[in-house]
Motif scaffolding. Structure first.
Motif, PDB file in Angstrom:
ATOM      1  N   MET A 167       3.967  13.381  -0.009  1.00 32.06           N
ATOM      2  CA  MET A 167       3.946  12.233  -0.918  1.00 32.06           C
ATOM      3  C   MET A 167       2.535  11.988  -1.432  1.00 32.06           C
ATOM      4  O   MET A 167       2.292  11.817  -2.610  1.00 32.06           O
ATOM      5  CB  MET A 167       4.366  10.967  -0.162  1.00 32.06           C
ATOM      6  CG  MET A 167       5.741  10.978   0.394  1.00 32.06           C
ATOM      7  SD  MET A 167       6.908  10.402  -0.794  1.00 32.06           S
ATOM      8  CE  MET A 167       7.323  11.905  -1.528  1.00 32.06           C
ATOM      9  N   GLN A 169      -0.062  14.027  -1.128  1.00 32.78           N
ATOM     10  CA  GLN A 169      -0.637  15.182  -1.817  1.00 32.78           C
ATOM     11  C   GLN A 169      -0.142  15.239  -3.252  1.00 32.78           C
ATOM     12  O   GLN A 169      -0.910  15.524  -4.168  1.00 32.78           O
ATOM     13  CB  GLN A 169      -0.268  16.463  -1.072  1.00 32.78           C
ATOM     14  CG  GLN A 169      -0.886  16.510   0.304  1.00 32.78           C
ATOM     15  CD  GLN A 169      -0.456  17.716   1.095  1.00 32.78           C
ATOM     16  OE1 GLN A 169       0.581  18.317   0.817  1.00 32.78           O
ATOM     17  NE2 GLN A 169      -1.232  18.083   2.088  1.00 32.78           N
ATOM     18  N   ALA A 170       1.152  14.922  -3.428  1.00 31.75           N
ATOM     19  CA  ALA A 170       1.699  14.903  -4.779  1.00 31.75           C
ATOM     20  C   ALA A 170       0.945  13.881  -5.619  1.00 31.75           C
ATOM     21  O   ALA A 170       0.595  14.142  -6.776  1.00 31.75           O
ATOM     22  CB  ALA A 170       3.182  14.570  -4.739  1.00 31.75           C
ATOM     23  N   ALA A 171       0.677  12.730  -5.034  1.00 35.10           N
ATOM     24  CA  ALA A 171      -0.045  11.691  -5.769  1.00 35.10           C
ATOM     25  C   ALA A 171      -1.439  12.173  -6.145  1.00 35.10           C
ATOM     26  O   ALA A 171      -1.911  11.937  -7.254  1.00 35.10           O
ATOM     27  CB  ALA A 171      -0.123  10.420  -4.930  1.00 35.10           C
ATOM     28  N   GLN A 172      -2.081  12.865  -5.224  1.00 34.37           N
ATOM     29  CA  GLN A 172      -3.432  13.352  -5.523  1.00 34.37           C
ATOM     30  C   GLN A 172      -3.415  14.391  -6.627  1.00 34.37           C
ATOM     31  O   GLN A 172      -4.283  14.409  -7.493  1.00 34.37           O
ATOM     32  CB  GLN A 172      -4.066  13.937  -4.266  1.00 34.37           C
ATOM     33  CG  GLN A 172      -4.440  12.854  -3.270  1.00 34.37           C
ATOM     34  CD  GLN A 172      -5.197  13.392  -2.089  1.00 34.37           C
ATOM     35  OE1 GLN A 172      -5.541  14.564  -2.040  1.00 34.37           O
ATOM     36  NE2 GLN A 172      -5.452  12.529  -1.130  1.00 34.37           N
ATOM     37  N   VAL A 173      -2.413  15.274  -6.589  1.00 34.61           N
ATOM     38  CA  VAL A 173      -2.304  16.269  -7.654  1.00 34.61           C
ATOM     39  C   VAL A 173      -2.007  15.566  -8.978  1.00 34.61           C
ATOM     40  O   VAL A 173      -2.484  15.979 -10.030  1.00 34.61           O
ATOM     41  CB  VAL A 173      -1.201  17.302  -7.322  1.00 34.61           C
ATOM     42  CG1 VAL A 173      -0.978  18.248  -8.480  1.00 34.61           C
ATOM     43  CG2 VAL A 173      -1.580  18.079  -6.084  1.00 34.61           C
ATOM     44  N   ASP A 174      -1.229  14.487  -8.902  1.00 30.73           N
ATOM     45  CA  ASP A 174      -0.904  13.731 -10.111  1.00 30.73           C
ATOM     46  C   ASP A 174      -2.100  12.966 -10.664  1.00 30.73           C
ATOM     47  O   ASP A 174      -1.984  12.307 -11.694  1.00 30.73           O
ATOM     48  CB  ASP A 174       0.234  12.741  -9.829  1.00 30.73           C
ATOM     49  CG  ASP A 174       1.585  13.433  -9.826  1.00 30.73           C
ATOM     50  OD1 ASP A 174       1.654  14.567 -10.324  1.00 30.73           O
ATOM     51  OD2 ASP A 174       2.556  12.842  -9.340  1.00 30.73           O
ATOM     52  N   GLY A 175      -3.204  13.004  -9.960  1.00 34.66           N
ATOM     53  CA  GLY A 175      -4.409  12.402 -10.500  1.00 34.66           C
ATOM     54  C   GLY A 175      -4.860  11.141  -9.796  1.00 34.66           C
ATOM     55  O   GLY A 175      -5.680  10.390 -10.322  1.00 34.66           O
ATOM     56  N   ALA A 176      -4.329  10.878  -8.588  1.00 35.42           N
ATOM     57  CA  ALA A 176      -4.714   9.664  -7.885  1.00 35.42           C
ATOM     58  C   ALA A 176      -5.905   9.934  -6.973  1.00 35.42           C
ATOM     59  O   ALA A 176      -6.039  11.018  -6.412  1.00 35.42           O
ATOM     60  CB  ALA A 176      -3.545   9.156  -7.044  1.00 35.42           C
ATOM     61  N   THR A 177      -6.766   8.928  -6.825  1.00 35.59           N
ATOM     62  CA  THR A 177      -7.797   9.018  -5.807  1.00 35.59           C
ATOM     63  C   THR A 177      -7.122   8.749  -4.464  1.00 35.59           C
ATOM     64  O   THR A 177      -5.977   8.304  -4.424  1.00 35.59           O
ATOM     65  CB  THR A 177      -8.882   7.958  -6.031  1.00 35.59           C
ATOM     66  OG1 THR A 177      -8.247   6.683  -6.001  1.00 35.59           O
ATOM     67  CG2 THR A 177      -9.553   8.138  -7.374  1.00 35.59           C
ATOM     68  N   GLN A 180      -5.999   5.209  -4.393  1.00 31.89           N
ATOM     69  CA  GLN A 180      -4.810   4.959  -5.229  1.00 31.89           C
ATOM     70  C   GLN A 180      -3.553   5.510  -4.569  1.00 31.89           C
ATOM     71  O   GLN A 180      -2.505   4.868  -4.577  1.00 31.89           O
ATOM     72  CB  GLN A 180      -4.991   5.607  -6.604  1.00 31.89           C
ATOM     73  CG  GLN A 180      -5.862   4.791  -7.543  1.00 31.89           C
ATOM     74  CD  GLN A 180      -6.123   5.531  -8.840  1.00 31.89           C
ATOM     75  OE1 GLN A 180      -6.328   6.749  -8.837  1.00 31.89           O
ATOM     76  NE2 GLN A 180      -6.114   4.815  -9.942  1.00 31.89           N
ATOM     77  N   LYS A 184      -0.663   2.936  -3.874  1.00 30.94           N
ATOM     78  CA  LYS A 184       0.522   3.006  -4.733  1.00 30.94           C
ATOM     79  C   LYS A 184       1.677   3.764  -4.115  1.00 30.94           C
ATOM     80  O   LYS A 184       2.814   3.626  -4.575  1.00 30.94           O
ATOM     81  CB  LYS A 184       0.153   3.673  -6.065  1.00 30.94           C
ATOM     82  CG  LYS A 184      -0.864   2.860  -6.824  1.00 30.94           C
ATOM     83  CD  LYS A 184      -0.927   3.274  -8.266  1.00 30.94           C
ATOM     84  CE  LYS A 184      -1.788   2.293  -9.004  1.00 30.94           C
ATOM     85  NZ  LYS A 184      -1.960   2.601 -10.390  1.00 30.94           N
ATOM     86  N   VAL A 185       1.404   4.609  -3.156  1.00 29.79           N
ATOM     87  CA  VAL A 185       2.494   5.403  -2.581  1.00 29.79           C
ATOM     88  C   VAL A 185       2.697   5.093  -1.101  1.00 29.79           C
ATOM     89  O   VAL A 185       3.798   4.761  -0.676  1.00 29.79           O
ATOM     90  CB  VAL A 185       2.223   6.910  -2.783  1.00 29.79           C
ATOM     91  CG1 VAL A 185       3.302   7.727  -2.109  1.00 29.79           C
ATOM     92  CG2 VAL A 185       2.147   7.235  -4.264  1.00 29.79           C
TER      93      VAL A 185
END
Lengths: 277, 419
Positions: A167, A169-177, A180, A184-185
């Protein structure tokens, strides 16, 4: 045949537990509706002969009780919010990071939770008086936090461990710090855990008595459980049972409301659908 | 859009286990590159190093002209589809797809437009307000792809995206992914352990074993010109048959008979003693069905089992292998995650063939398609190098040997753990 017997058994057990748990509550409610003549009559009957809301009026008019109610709310709320924020961050670190001394932190936290509160009363009393936070809100908030943090950390780290790492890692790949991704997740997914921890912390602070009576001296910071012990009435042989019962009923109401409110948030299995399955 | 250049990448885990050993792959701009290999071959690790979820021990990772080794995942501008989709369960499908755009600070109008575009492409329109938990596997898969395509990413990365779907859906989604990639023309790296996906999707395929690149070539090149025993056994279904063989001049003696090979095939195989011959199942045929079967390349054998599928039939012919070859073949099976117990030929026959179980049948073999492998090194002695893509051991045998040595250390790490 067997099925009906099972059903009957279930209901008998159910009723037994219900009576066992609710009888004292019903008794307190019924007592709060009795006037002073009834409670002073030696062996009063279970149901009030002559129900009256007199006690409720009296206790709400009592400025000491109102003050202690405000203290209780303030102290419990602040302790809960701070404790949950700290516990969320700590639990996240414990669940996600590999660092030296992780086990030490966890076992230390557990040890603190098991530490008897009474043993700390004396030293804390002296310490608080010396540094000048005796009989203040902060003087109660600090010990409440230290006693509730361990439980909150344990609860939350269990929840964080359940959340698939993908979850984040996906957020980080999606551009989250990292922050974030956490906010957010991870936190929304851990919401049931956060609310569970919050409720447990709030209950502890709301019901706590030993510290509340020892570390306070005036209604400036005395909480409801402590204040109730000062309801002695004019005659020591004739305590105002009706008023005590009324106060008990009144302090239980917020707890019930909070449980009902948060219950809807504590939905298990919120993560279902995140991954295959 | 950008090319991805993987240069001499090495990954060693904290416990000393080498997951990726000196791999170099150049993914061209717009190319569909497949990383394939059995479990534990380092393909997922390599993908995670491209996207930045795994640190690189040494080597250079270039995206476009930029070295990205030390960039955080969010700064690499890549989109990834995870094996288990990794959808955000607390957000609706719409918000899941919009997530990267919202993080980038796009305006509501822009988000709406792009999300609706993506959902239209992936036929998710009627599901936009639902939560991922209420979707089927295929729908979740499409949401995960939607989240990847809304952004203008430099490349797509797929980590075994179809392995959680059932067989029928997998076929459909495979075509869907191929179509999408062709339409968007975006550089794609796709990890799979399934050789069918590798063959059907890839412009080029990189075959990995124990963190070492075995061959990098187009699917056709891999199929017709495998660089070594491992690639030959991995690519193709049913897999290539391996039988012991002895070369004498241009004739090759195998357990079931002797066949004549074209001279250029046997040139490299002289005087090497016992070899392993590799023959694909479809290069056999029932001699009675084959009208123009040339003489000298048929043999008689007792057929053990026949599986008739309508358009074709598979016949199984057991044979005895000498112990040294047997050992090599068992080792190969282990590497391929297989557990074949007996040595047998799998022969693909025409559907019209009347060969039945227990029959002694006349089988024809296409001798020009036989490969010969060195049993000690696994090297293909009959490879046509001009049509085999990149085979690292041919380019630089020393580097390949070094990489294999590093992989050996990994086995030591693991056996030490077990002890």
């Amino acid at each position: 045949m067997n099925e009906t017997r099972n059903k009957i058994g279930t209901w008998v057990g159910f009723l037994f537990i219900l009576v066992w748990c609710l009888l004292p509550v019903v008794w307190i409610i019924s007592m709060s509706l009795k006037g002073p003549t009834e409670t002073g009559a030696g062996s009063p009957q279970f149901l009030p002969k002559d129900p009256t809301f007199e006690n409720y009026g009296d206790i709400l008019d009592n400025p000491d009780f109102r003050d202690s109610l405000i203290n209780s709310f303030g102290i419990s709320m602040i302790a809960t919010v701070l404790s949950v924020i700290l516990a969320t961050l700590a639990a996240y670190a414990i669940a996600r990071l590999e660092f030296k001394g992780k086990r030490v932190v966890l076992s230390l936290a557990l040890a603190i939770a098991m530490f008897p509160v009474v043993a700390l009363v004396g030293p804390l009393f002296d310490l608080w008086r010396t540094i000048g936070i005796f009989d203040t809100w902060i003087g109660l908030i600090i010990p409440y936090m230290s006693f509730t943090l361990p439980l909150a950390i344990w609860t939350l780290s269990a929840f964080f461990r359940e959340i698939p790492w993908e979850m984040e890692q996906a957020a980080q790949v999606d551009g989250a710090t990292s922050w974030q991704a956490f906010r957010k997740v991870i936190v929304p997914l851990a919401a049931p855990g956060v609310f569970t921890a919050a409720i447990l912390t709030f209950f502890f602070a709301w019901n706590e008595f030993v510290l509340a009576i020892s570390l306070t001296s005036t209604t400036q910071s005395r909480t409801v459980p402590a204040q109730l012990s000062f309801f002695v009435g004019p005659d020591p042989f004739n305590p105002p049972y009706g008023q005590l019962a009324t106060a008990s009923v009144l302090v239980t109401i917020p707890i019930i409301i909070i449980v009902l409110l948060f219950q809807r948030k504590i939905v298990a299995g919120l993560t279902s659908g995140a991954v295959k399955g | 859009m950008a090319a991805i250049d993987i240069k001499n990448i090495v990954k060693k885990y904290g416990d000393g286990f080498p997951a990726v050993n000196d791999i170099s792959i150049d993914v061209q701009d717009g190319e569909f590159m497949i990383l394939v290999g059995p479990s534990g071959c380092g393909k997922s690790t390599l993908l995670r190093m491209i996207v930045g979820l795994e640190d690189i021990t040494s080597g250079d990772m270039m995206i476009g002209d930029k070295r990205v080794n030390d960039l955080a995942p969010r700064d690499r501008n890549l989109a990834m589809v995870f094996q288990n989709y990794a959808l955000y369960p607390h957000l609706t499908v719409y918000e899941n797809i919009a997530f990267p755009l919202r993080l980038a600070g796009a305006s509501n109008d822009e988000v709406d437009k792009k999300v609706r575009d993506a959902s239209k492409t992936l036929e998710l329109d009627e599901h936009l307000e639902r939560k991922p938990g209420n979707l089927s596997g295929g729908q979740r898969q499409r949401v995960a792809m939607g989240r990847a395509i809304v952004r203008d990413a430099d490349a797509f990365l797929f980590d075994e995206p179809l392995s959680n779907l059932d067989a029928k859906l997998r076929g459909q989604m495979r075509t869907e992914i191929a179509r999408l990639q062709k339409r968007l023309g975006i550089t794609t790296v796709y990890v799979t352990h399934d050789q069918t996906e590798a063959m059907t999707l890839g412009d080029r395929v990189a075959v990995l074993k124990r963190g070492v690149l075995q061959q990098l070539a187009t699917p056709r090149e891999l199929y017709t010109n495998p660089g070594n025993l491992f690639v030959a056994g991995f690519i193709g279904s049913p897999p290539m048959n391996f039988v012991p063989a002895e070369v004498d001049g241009t004739s090759v003696k195998m357990p079931f008979g002797t066949v004549e090979l074209p001279p250029e095939k046997t040139a490299n195989a002289q005087g090497k003693g016992l070899l392993i011959a590799g023959i694909r199942p479809e290069h056999f045929e029932d001699a009675s069905v084959k009208d123009d079967a040339p003489a000298g390349s048929t043999f008689r054998a007792k057929v053990d089992v026949v599986e008739w599928l309508g358009n074709e039939a598979y016949a199984y012919i057991p044979f005895e292998a000498p112990p040294e070859v047997q050992k090599q073949l068992t080792e190969l099976e282990r590497e391929l995650d297989g557990d074949q117990m007996r040595t047998q030929l799998v022969v693909s026959l025409d559907g019209a063939s009347r060969i039945a179980e227990g029959d002694e049948a006349e089988i024809w073999v296409d001798a020009s398609k036989i490969h010969l492998f060195d049993p000690t090194t696994g090297e293909n002695l009959t490879v046509d190098e001009s049509r085999a893509g990149r085979i690292p051991e041919r380019e630089d045998p020393k580097a390949k040997e070094k990489a294999e040595k590093m992989a050996d250390q990994g086995e030591q790490v693991h056996s030490a753990e077990e002890a």
